[in-house]
Design an enzyme around this catalytic site. Sequence first.
Site, PDB file in Angstrom:
ATOM      1  N   ASP B 109      -0.027  22.381  33.130  1.00 32.14           N
ATOM      2  CA  ASP B 109       1.101  21.995  32.303  1.00 32.14           C
ATOM      3  C   ASP B 109       2.140  23.109  32.396  1.00 32.14           C
ATOM      4  OD1 ASP B 109       2.626  20.414  30.749  1.00 32.14           O
ATOM      5  OD2 ASP B 109       1.428  20.592  28.929  1.00 32.14           O
ATOM      6  N   HIS B 116      13.361  23.196  25.063  1.00 35.23           N
ATOM      7  CA  HIS B 116      12.090  23.247  24.320  1.00 35.23           C
ATOM      8  C   HIS B 116      11.760  24.682  23.944  1.00 35.23           C
ATOM      9  CE1 HIS B 116       7.971  22.892  23.024  1.00 35.23           C
ATOM     10  NE2 HIS B 116       7.517  23.561  24.074  1.00 35.23           N
ATOM     11  N   GLU B 179       3.437  16.100  22.308  1.00 40.52           N
ATOM     12  CA  GLU B 179       4.505  16.653  23.152  1.00 40.52           C
ATOM     13  C   GLU B 179       4.936  15.590  24.154  1.00 40.52           C
ATOM     14  OE1 GLU B 179       3.480  20.539  24.787  1.00 40.52           O
ATOM     15  OE2 GLU B 179       3.978  21.473  22.862  1.00 40.52           O
ATOM     16  N   GLU B 181       6.170  14.425  27.366  1.00 43.28           N
ATOM     17  CA  GLU B 181       6.174  15.013  28.703  1.00 43.28           C
ATOM     18  C   GLU B 181       6.086  13.937  29.790  1.00 43.28           C
ATOM     19  OE1 GLU B 181       3.365  18.183  29.258  1.00 43.28           O
ATOM     20  OE2 GLU B 181       3.629  18.954  27.214  1.00 43.28           O
ATOM     21  N   ASP B 213       0.929  15.574  25.602  1.00 39.03           N
ATOM     22  CA  ASP B 213       0.114  16.775  25.492  1.00 39.03           C
ATOM     23  C   ASP B 213      -0.134  17.059  24.002  1.00 39.03           C
ATOM     24  OD1 ASP B 213      -1.048  19.288  25.962  1.00 39.03           O
ATOM     25  OD2 ASP B 213       0.903  20.290  25.939  1.00 39.03           O
ATOM     26  N   ARG B 217      -1.436  22.794  16.377  1.00 42.03           N
ATOM     27  CA  ARG B 217      -0.580  23.988  16.320  1.00 42.03           C
ATOM     28  C   ARG B 217      -1.257  25.194  15.701  1.00 42.03           C
ATOM     29  NH1 ARG B 217       2.663  22.975  20.397  1.00 42.03           N
ATOM     30  NH2 ARG B 217       3.960  21.116  20.068  1.00 42.03           N
ATOM     31  N   LYS B 233      -5.168  22.516  22.824  1.00 38.84           N
ATOM     32  CA  LYS B 233      -4.690  21.454  23.711  1.00 38.84           C
ATOM     33  C   LYS B 233      -5.838  20.614  24.297  1.00 38.84           C
ATOM     34  CE  LYS B 233      -0.295  23.119  24.162  1.00 38.84           C
ATOM     35  NZ  LYS B 233       0.945  22.353  23.971  1.00 38.84           N
ATOM     36  N   THR B 329       6.994  19.948  27.190  1.00 39.46           N
ATOM     37  CA  THR B 329       7.852  19.135  26.324  1.00 39.46           C
ATOM     38  C   THR B 329       9.272  19.063  26.881  1.00 39.46           C
ATOM     39  OG1 THR B 329       6.586  19.994  24.472  1.00 39.46           O
ATOM     40  CG2 THR B 329       8.628  18.845  23.943  1.00 39.46           C
ATOM     41  N   GLU B 343       9.156  21.426  16.903  1.00 45.54           N
ATOM     42  CA  GLU B 343      10.610  21.607  16.958  1.00 45.54           C
ATOM     43  C   GLU B 343      11.301  20.861  15.811  1.00 45.54           C
ATOM     44  OE1 GLU B 343      12.520  20.784  20.751  1.00 45.54           O
ATOM     45  OE2 GLU B 343      10.636  21.101  21.787  1.00 45.54           O
TER      46      GLU B 343
END
Lengths: 394, 394
Positions: B109, B116, B179, B181, B213, B217, B233, B329, B343
């Site tokens: 990734d 981002h 995310e 992607e 993804d 956090r 992840k 992202t 974000e």
Amino acid sequence: MSYTDHFSIANIPYGIASDASHADKAVVTRLEDLVFFLAELDLEGSESVKSALSQPNLNALAATSKDELKQLRASIQIVLKDQFVVTKHGKKVEDVTLHMPVAVGGFTDYSCSKEHNENASQAMFGKSVIPPAFPHYPMGYSGRPSSIVISGTPIRRPCGMYKAGDSVEYGACKALDYELEMACVIGKPSKMGDHVPLKEADEHIFGLILLNDWSARGIQGFEMTPLGPMNGKSFGTSISPWVVTLEALEPFEVTPPPRDIRVPAFLEEVKQKPSYSITLESELLSEGKATKLCKSDVSWMYWTFRDLVAQQTVNGCNINTSDVLATGTVSGKGDDEHGCLLEATKGGKVDFTLVDGQKRTYLQDGDGLRMTGYAGNGVGFGDCTGFITLARAL
Amino acid sequence: MSYTDHFSIANIPYGIASDASHADKAVVTRLEDLVFFLAELDLEGSESVKSALSQPNLNALAATSKDELKQLRASIQIVLKDQFVVTKHGKKVEDVTLHMPVAVGGFTDYSCSKEHNENASQAMFGKSVIPPAFPHYPMGYSGRPSSIVISGTPIRRPCGMYKAGDSVEYGACKALDYELEMACVIGKPSKMGDHVPLKEADEHIFGLILLNDWSARGIQGFEMTPLGPMNGKSFGTSISPWVVTLEALEPFEVTPPPRDIRVPAFLEEVKQKPSYSITLESELLSEGKATKLCKSDVSWMYWTFRDLVAQQTVNGCNINTSDVLATGTVSGKGDDEHGCLLEATKGGKVDFTLVDGQKRTYLQDGDGLRMTGYAGNGVGFGDCTGFITLARAL
């Protein structure tokens, strides 16, 4: 080096080989300096085990149950006590070609050695720093499975981007290092969403191997913030051809160092001796001469292979047969216990002398790196060796 | 949602499906709302292509040459213009089961979007910080291939270790994010030690997919220093069932944003329009209602898919057929152009309102996340959707 004493009847490791009379790769074991193609021995075992013995990698064998594997191991030990069988079926190890033991699925490299963290941070920053999460669980990063290769495969010096003073340069790596590691190979898989608890971890480990996590320090240093190591590692990782089973290692079970802090519930160990006493050694090979670099021991690791399985799956990440979970550099406190050149040379600032008088900080083209591991009483891993070849032209 | 307009005769994506009359998974394409099992159509193509059409994943097809793939694509477009063929062989998309398109080998990734990086650092630290290596090359991390799953697969809330104030806790993730992607799927492999130059990169890309993804956090934040993201992840990554080929995307080629600094020689682009204009959207699904989260575009990315191939192999790392290289992202500057909740919610500090009045910062159990991508003129990616299920009991 023959490593005859690593492969007694108490070991019975698994590997993959071919030779003049076995064009197709198949499962082998090794006794002293002889290799045996298991499909041609008269062994006890289930149909699934027997069919696995003719496969070109150990994945099918590793996926069979521990009971089936124990039966196979016992049967091999009985059959190879028959000198007639040994004479008829044994092939000299130098006459066979050893191949990648498993078709690697996923690869994670962990950070099991507190001493490696202490030594490496001391070398780089002049002070010993342990990452904040280290005492809480084994930290790791996903590695690159495509470039895991068998011992003996040449390793090409990688190119990439690194800092040179205040500027950023593109070129061949100037600080090529090795890392003295071991890894467990996963047998029984787990399902996505499930956790493998610590008490079941051994059921999922097929066996252990040696692993050299070749590292390009300049490339790695520039890329690590914030996403961790990638191109500094992914150009090649070498593993030993022989997978030594946990059954063979049972006599060498030991207790790991005490915990510095209380660990979370999922890492509270229930097994008395969850780690192993395995001596690891590394040597630099230059112009046919070997210079000893490091002598270390798996028993010094703060985190165990069992911890790695529990941590890998604690978030529901599934493990598959043939996944490789590695230990990170296994180091000790002493100057001759530094499992990589970053530690031994204080980040490339202090050179060392080879047996023939040459100086080194990091690896030069043509240099070889040989590592070995030995538990004792006829149970060892042979070696894991690689030579550095010239970088490609830019 | 049917996404009928994503799948015109100009698209011809590849996927894997089974249905009541096709018990074995096989290669399919899609035209509007109909799915076609390609092995049963009368198509032009080499023997290797034809045998690939009966495989349970796209790996064999992706490994065939670009010339063979172009011939196949042209042949499908001719055959599916025959209404008799469409009526006879078309299966309604809701009557087939779509499966993982490829058996994923390696997964990387990357971090392609400058916005981002700016938005996420602003959210976390209150100031915009670009990682030091970002302007020099596409930074990335190796991801976990085992837990890549097809759109529709439930995603279990992961457990792990995270900071809570000054203490460290073990529990179910409290800050579950997505995310937005895309990723390219590798076709032609490269050899270890070799570099794929930028000018040859397209030859190695089979096609593009959507990728979510999923990110925990709190777990990610605690583990990232210094080894990068892993357990935050590796619990799950969702991909779309349809692989859209570069041939279908040719009309949507565009120029990426200008470089901020001079890039190294291996990233000096030779193609006029090396990026793509593809609109990406994400929605949160709660109790049957969709709340728009983000609208973004692949053309905003600082680094292109071609750059990813060049960077992945610059150190000699080999790529294999079915490897997945993702973008990270994809975000823009605007408040409605934030491709993840980190974000959008300033790191969980600012909530937002769903269409039915509920509040959210991160994803709750039962929430769904749907993303879609559309290039235009009948070429799109359908969707990539997943729903969050309850964490396991500790």
